[in-house]
Design a protein around this motif. Structure first.
Motif: not given
Length: 126
Positions: A13-15, A67, A85, A87-91, A124, A126
């Motif tokens: 999950q995000a975070g 991070r 930390d 985020t979906p952009d890290d997927s 990841v 949201p």
């Protein structure tokens, strides 16, 4: 040429946090420089982090600085990527790559590494 295998991918999950590992096979030396790349659907592969000889030198993409942490313990066969930390952009699919004859880990972001792993998927939510 060394055979590389990534592990540790999954859904988070995000975070949240996730830790990846990259290992060479057969007890081979993984290489002077090791880097993590990632590729999301529809995007080009991008360098994430790289390391030279147990952290003597490290390099990070601006998007993950502070991070993510690339690390190598006392052994010479495994490199880790600790991510927090998220985020979906890290997927994306995270790939490990290495080069034996290398002194500057920044070079792996621009030059073709000697060896590549097959990747591990990080999702990841949201």
């Amino acid at each position: 040429q060394v055979q590389l295998t990534e592990s540790g991918g999954g859904s988070v999950q995000a975070g949240g946090s996730l830790s990846l590992s990259c290992s060479s096979s057969g007890g081979a030396y993984i290489g002077n420089c090791v880097a993590w790349f990632r590729q999301a659907p529809g995007k080009e592969r991008e360098g994430v982090a790289s390391i030279y000889r147990r952290g003597a030198k490290t390099h990070y993409a601006d998007s993950v600085k502070g991070r993510f942490l690339i690390a190598q313990e006392s052994g010479e066969n495994t490199v880790f990527l600790q991510m927090k930390d998220l985020t979906p952009d890290d997927s994306g699919v995270y790939y490990c790559a290495s080069t034996t004859l290398c002194w500057d880990p920044r070079r792996l972001f621009n030059e073709a590494p000697d060896s590549w792993g097959k990747g591990t998927l990080v999702t990841v939510n949201p």
